[in-house]
Design an enzyme around this catalytic site. Structure first.
Site, mmCIF file in Angstrom:
data_model
loop_
_atom_site.group_PDB
_atom_site.id
_atom_site.type_symbol
_atom_site.label_atom_id
_atom_site.label_comp_id
_atom_site.label_asym_id
_atom_site.label_seq_id
_atom_site.Cartn_x
_atom_site.Cartn_y
_atom_site.Cartn_z
ATOM 1 N N GLN A 130 106.046 38.120 79.467
ATOM 2 C CA GLN A 130 106.206 39.175 78.440
ATOM 3 C C GLN A 130 105.202 40.287 78.716
ATOM 4 O O GLN A 130 104.000 40.116 78.497
ATOM 5 C CB GLN A 130 105.953 38.556 77.062
ATOM 6 C CG GLN A 130 106.131 39.502 75.903
ATOM 7 C CD GLN A 130 105.589 38.896 74.602
ATOM 8 O OE1 GLN A 130 104.876 37.894 74.626
ATOM 9 N NE2 GLN A 130 105.923 39.492 73.484
ATOM 10 N N SER A 133 101.653 43.832 75.887
ATOM 11 C CA SER A 133 100.298 44.326 75.611
ATOM 12 C C SER A 133 99.743 45.142 76.768
ATOM 13 O O SER A 133 100.026 44.875 77.934
ATOM 14 C CB SER A 133 99.354 43.152 75.362
ATOM 15 O OG SER A 133 99.829 42.349 74.331
ATOM 16 N N SER A 165 100.761 36.193 79.969
ATOM 17 C CA SER A 165 100.724 34.755 80.261
ATOM 18 C C SER A 165 101.729 34.407 81.352
ATOM 19 O O SER A 165 102.878 34.858 81.312
ATOM 20 C CB SER A 165 101.057 33.954 79.002
ATOM 21 O OG SER A 165 100.191 34.313 77.951
ATOM 22 N N GLU A 248 108.592 35.188 67.685
ATOM 23 C CA GLU A 248 107.261 34.588 67.882
ATOM 24 C C GLU A 248 106.769 33.887 66.626
ATOM 25 O O GLU A 248 105.851 33.097 66.682
ATOM 26 C CB GLU A 248 106.240 35.678 68.267
ATOM 27 C CG GLU A 248 106.289 36.053 69.743
ATOM 28 C CD GLU A 248 105.064 36.868 70.188
ATOM 29 O OE1 GLU A 248 104.574 37.662 69.378
ATOM 30 O OE2 GLU A 248 104.660 36.704 71.340
ATOM 31 N N ASN A 374 95.291 37.595 63.330
ATOM 32 C CA ASN A 374 95.340 37.178 61.925
ATOM 33 C C ASN A 374 95.082 38.340 60.966
ATOM 34 O O ASN A 374 95.581 38.332 59.834
ATOM 35 C CB ASN A 374 94.367 36.022 61.696
ATOM 36 C CG ASN A 374 94.955 34.733 62.239
ATOM 37 O OD1 ASN A 374 95.984 34.748 62.923
ATOM 38 N ND2 ASN A 374 94.323 33.613 61.946
ATOM 39 N N GLU A 375 94.341 39.353 61.438
ATOM 40 C CA GLU A 375 94.147 40.531 60.570
ATOM 41 C C GLU A 375 95.502 41.216 60.350
ATOM 42 O O GLU A 375 95.810 41.651 59.228
ATOM 43 C CB GLU A 375 93.160 41.526 61.205
ATOM 44 C CG GLU A 375 91.708 41.066 61.198
ATOM 45 C CD GLU A 375 91.410 40.021 62.273
ATOM 46 O OE1 GLU A 375 92.210 39.884 63.219
ATOM 47 O OE2 GLU A 375 90.387 39.326 62.161
HETATM 48 C C1 LIG Z 1 96.148 33.371 74.932
HETATM 49 C C2 LIG Z 1 96.831 34.708 74.806
HETATM 50 C C3 LIG Z 1 98.035 34.913 75.444
HETATM 51 C C4 LIG Z 1 98.660 36.164 75.365
HETATM 52 N N1 LIG Z 1 99.851 36.343 76.048
HETATM 53 C C5 LIG Z 1 100.454 37.561 76.018
HETATM 54 C C6 LIG Z 1 101.640 37.798 76.799
HETATM 55 O O1 LIG Z 1 102.146 36.903 77.486
HETATM 56 N N2 LIG Z 1 102.186 39.027 76.782
HETATM 57 C C7 LIG Z 1 101.661 40.041 76.027
HETATM 58 O O2 LIG Z 1 102.241 41.135 76.037
HETATM 59 N N3 LIG Z 1 100.515 39.864 75.290
HETATM 60 C C8 LIG Z 1 99.907 38.647 75.285
HETATM 61 N N4 LIG Z 1 98.736 38.452 74.559
HETATM 62 C C9 LIG Z 1 98.130 39.603 73.889
HETATM 63 C C10 LIG Z 1 98.144 39.576 72.372
HETATM 64 O O3 LIG Z 1 99.427 39.835 71.876
HETATM 65 C C11 LIG Z 1 97.109 40.633 71.915
HETATM 66 O O4 LIG Z 1 95.829 40.147 72.315
HETATM 67 C C12 LIG Z 1 97.131 40.860 70.437
HETATM 68 O O5 LIG Z 1 98.312 41.474 70.044
HETATM 69 C C13 LIG Z 1 95.933 41.730 69.977
HETATM 70 O O6 LIG Z 1 95.860 42.901 70.731
HETATM 71 P P1 LIG Z 1 94.492 43.340 71.424
HETATM 72 O O7 LIG Z 1 93.964 42.171 72.183
HETATM 73 O O8 LIG Z 1 94.740 44.591 72.176
HETATM 74 O O9 LIG Z 1 93.467 43.612 70.235
HETATM 75 P P2 LIG Z 1 93.385 44.928 69.357
HETATM 76 O O10 LIG Z 1 94.751 45.284 68.871
HETATM 77 O O11 LIG Z 1 92.598 45.960 70.096
HETATM 78 O O12 LIG Z 1 92.545 44.413 68.125
HETATM 79 C C14 LIG Z 1 91.115 44.265 68.163
HETATM 80 C C15 LIG Z 1 90.655 43.762 66.801
HETATM 81 O O13 LIG Z 1 90.969 44.752 65.794
HETATM 82 C C16 LIG Z 1 91.769 44.187 64.766
HETATM 83 N N5 LIG Z 1 92.761 45.157 64.290
HETATM 84 C C17 LIG Z 1 93.566 45.931 65.065
HETATM 85 N N6 LIG Z 1 94.379 46.683 64.283
HETATM 86 C C18 LIG Z 1 94.086 46.357 62.994
HETATM 87 C C19 LIG Z 1 94.592 46.779 61.743
HETATM 88 N N7 LIG Z 1 95.576 47.678 61.651
HETATM 89 N N8 LIG Z 1 94.068 46.221 60.624
HETATM 90 C C20 LIG Z 1 93.083 45.293 60.699
HETATM 91 N N9 LIG Z 1 92.548 44.858 61.869
HETATM 92 C C21 LIG Z 1 93.047 45.382 62.999
HETATM 93 C C22 LIG Z 1 92.455 42.998 65.428
HETATM 94 O O14 LIG Z 1 92.869 42.039 64.486
HETATM 95 C C23 LIG Z 1 91.378 42.475 66.365
HETATM 96 O O15 LIG Z 1 90.477 41.655 65.678
HETATM 97 C C24 LIG Z 1 98.085 37.218 74.617
HETATM 98 C C25 LIG Z 1 96.862 37.002 73.972
HETATM 99 C C26 LIG Z 1 96.227 35.768 74.060
HETATM 100 C C27 LIG Z 1 94.910 35.583 73.367
#
Ligand SMILES: Cc1cc2nc3c(=O)[nH]c(=O)nc-3n(C[C@H](O)[C@H](O)[C@H](O)COP(=O)(O)OP(=O)(O)OC[C@H]3O[C@@H](n4cnc5c(N)ncnc54)[C@H](O)[C@@H]3O)c2cc1C
Length: 393
Positions: A130, A133, A165, A248, A374-375
């Site tokens: 997928q 991100s 992943s 999901e 979770n946020e």
């Molecule tokens: C083990 C694992 C596997 C994954 N596999 C995939 C995959 O196969 N394909 C893929 O595309 N993605 C994958 N992901 C990515 C995952 O979907 C993202 O990590 C997730 O959506 C959060 O995005 P980010 O890491 O950019 O954090 P950010 O969006 O930058 O967030 C950073 C922090 O800010 C908080 N935040 C952001 N916006 C808000 C808001 N509006 N209100 C309150 N708080 C907020 C978040 O909760 C977080 O704590 C994977 C992640 C993990 C950990």
């Protein structure tokens, strides 16, 4: 909804259990899946196991028969997933294809796309990843910057994806990219299938807390995408991706069974380590028992929605939030039950579980991030379940 099992579901359960008792590569109810030091070996084993399951019709039971499924409903799927987890079968290696790419193609793909890609997903002949991100677009997925520009016979993709992943094992990826930089954020996106073996696709593994590298950075450098790999209409990528994301957050029978098994094992470990004699730990163990039982009820509530033909809806966020927080608490408790053995790792002496609790503690830290943090789930629950004022955009 009446949860008493119907004769059909009892029959299905006994059929899948009989298959597992005969075909599981370890002794049913006693053994465990083999432990691999290399992720590549684990994936190779997983492909063989999934192929065997698919040949018997136990993968993707809700898919149409034309693409290898059984055309059954959500309760049947729940029963099969429960039985697989009870047998300690590993999570299916092709799960992104089965749970995300496949259902998206079923909903939005052309007949040609379905015929080309779907039949090879269930037997793990082709694995999927997928590509959503990006470094600057996670929670706020509509900010993706990967560009898709038209070229002779198709499109050219340029950009960087992250946290992908199993990209290093995938044959195809579902990808969200910006095809119209001038359109409003959500309207300028299109949804593509990327051939992960195409020139210009560069996959770089990222090491996680557990020391394993399940996810990756994926660089797309002038990657040519044939016109037939656009899923849905040009500019409809947000709608197509939203349907992927809705898959999901449904029910979670696998995590339910796994946490019941974890709890059972933790209770036995607590008896051995003497943690039961500690009043504070005993209370937390009782609390963990109650929480896993509540998780079961959350699952059943969501299952009853699905069985009535409804989408998981914003209540799906409650389930995701609940299980990930529950899991992190249960694993923190496990380390306290281990006491002085908590900092030890696989292979150390006097370490109940031989490092599996410590690995699980590290692994489940990710549960509050993946599939929507979770946020974000709290925002959804606040706005769409409780009716609180919307977040400022
Ligand atoms: C083990 C694992 C596997 C994954 N596999 C995939 C995959 O196969 N394909 C893929 O595309 N993605 C994958 N992901 C990515 C995952 O979907 C993202 O990590 C997730 O959506 C959060 O995005 P980010 O890491 O950019 O954090 P950010 O969006 O930058 O967030 C950073 C922090 O800010 C908080 N935040 C952001 N916006 C808000 C808001 N509006 N209100 C309150 N708080 C907020 C978040 O909760 C977080 O704590 C994977 C992640 C993990 C950990």
């Amino acid at each position: 909804m009446d949860f008493a099992p119907t004769p059909e579901m009892d029959l299905l359960r006994s059929e899948v259990r009989a298959f597992l008792e005969t075909n599981l590569p370890w002794e049913y109810g006693v053994g465990l899946p083999p432990r691999f030091d290399e992720l590549g070996d684990e994936v190779a084993f997983g492909r063989g196991w999934q192929a065997q399951l698919a040949a018997a019709g136990w993968v993707g039971v809700t898919w149409p028969a034309a693409y290898g499924g059984r055309g059954l409903g959500p309760v049947a799927n729940f029963v099969v997933q429960e039985e697989l987890a009870r047998a300690r079968a590993p999570e299916l290696v092709g799960r992104i294809g089965i749970n995300l790419a496949g259902p998206t193609l079923l909903a939005h793909g052309t007949d040609e796309q379905k015929t080309r890609w779907l039949p090879r997903i269930l037997p793990a002949e082709e694995l999927w990843c997928q590509l959503f991100s990006e470094p600057e677009a996670g929670s706020d997925l509509a900010s993706v910057r990967t560009t898709a520009r038209r070229s002779a016979g198709g499109w050219v993709l340029e950009g960087t994806k992250v946290w992908t992943s199993y990209a290093q094992f995938a044959d195809f990826g579902i990808c969200l990219a910006r095809s119209d930089p001038d359109a409003a954020r959500h309207r300028g996106l299109s949804f593509f299938v990327v051939d992960m073996h195409a020139p210009g696709v560069d996959v770089r593994p990222l090491v996680q807390l557990t020391g394993e590298a399940e996810f990756n950075e994926v660089h797309l450098d002038e990657v040519h995408i044939p016109g037939g790999h656009l899923v849905g209409e040009e500019g409809q990528g947000w709608t197509v991706a939203s349907s992927t994301l809705s898959h999901e957050r449904g029910v979670n029978p696998r995590q339910l069974v796994i946490h019941l098994q974890h709890l059972d094992e933790l209770m036995r470990t607590a008896a051995v380590t003497g943690a039961f004699d500690d009043t504070r730990l005993r209370r937390r163990l009782a609390q963990a028992y109650v929480e896993v039982r509540l998780f079961q009820l959350h699952n059943w509530r969501s299952l009853s929605r699905l069985e009535r033909g409804l989408e998981p809806g914003p209540e799906g966020s409650l389930l995701k939030l609940y299980w990930s927080e529950m899991s992190k608490r249960l694993h923190a408790l496990a380390l306290d039950v281990l006491g002085p053995a908590a900092p030890l790792w696989h292979g150390a002496a006097d370490n109940p579980g031989d490092g599996s609790w410590q690995r699980a503690w590290l692994y489940y830290q990710a549960s509050s991030i993946f599939a929507g943090t979770n946020e974000i789930q709290r925002n959804v629950i606040g706005e769409r379940v409780l009716g609180l004022p919307r977040e400022r955009s």
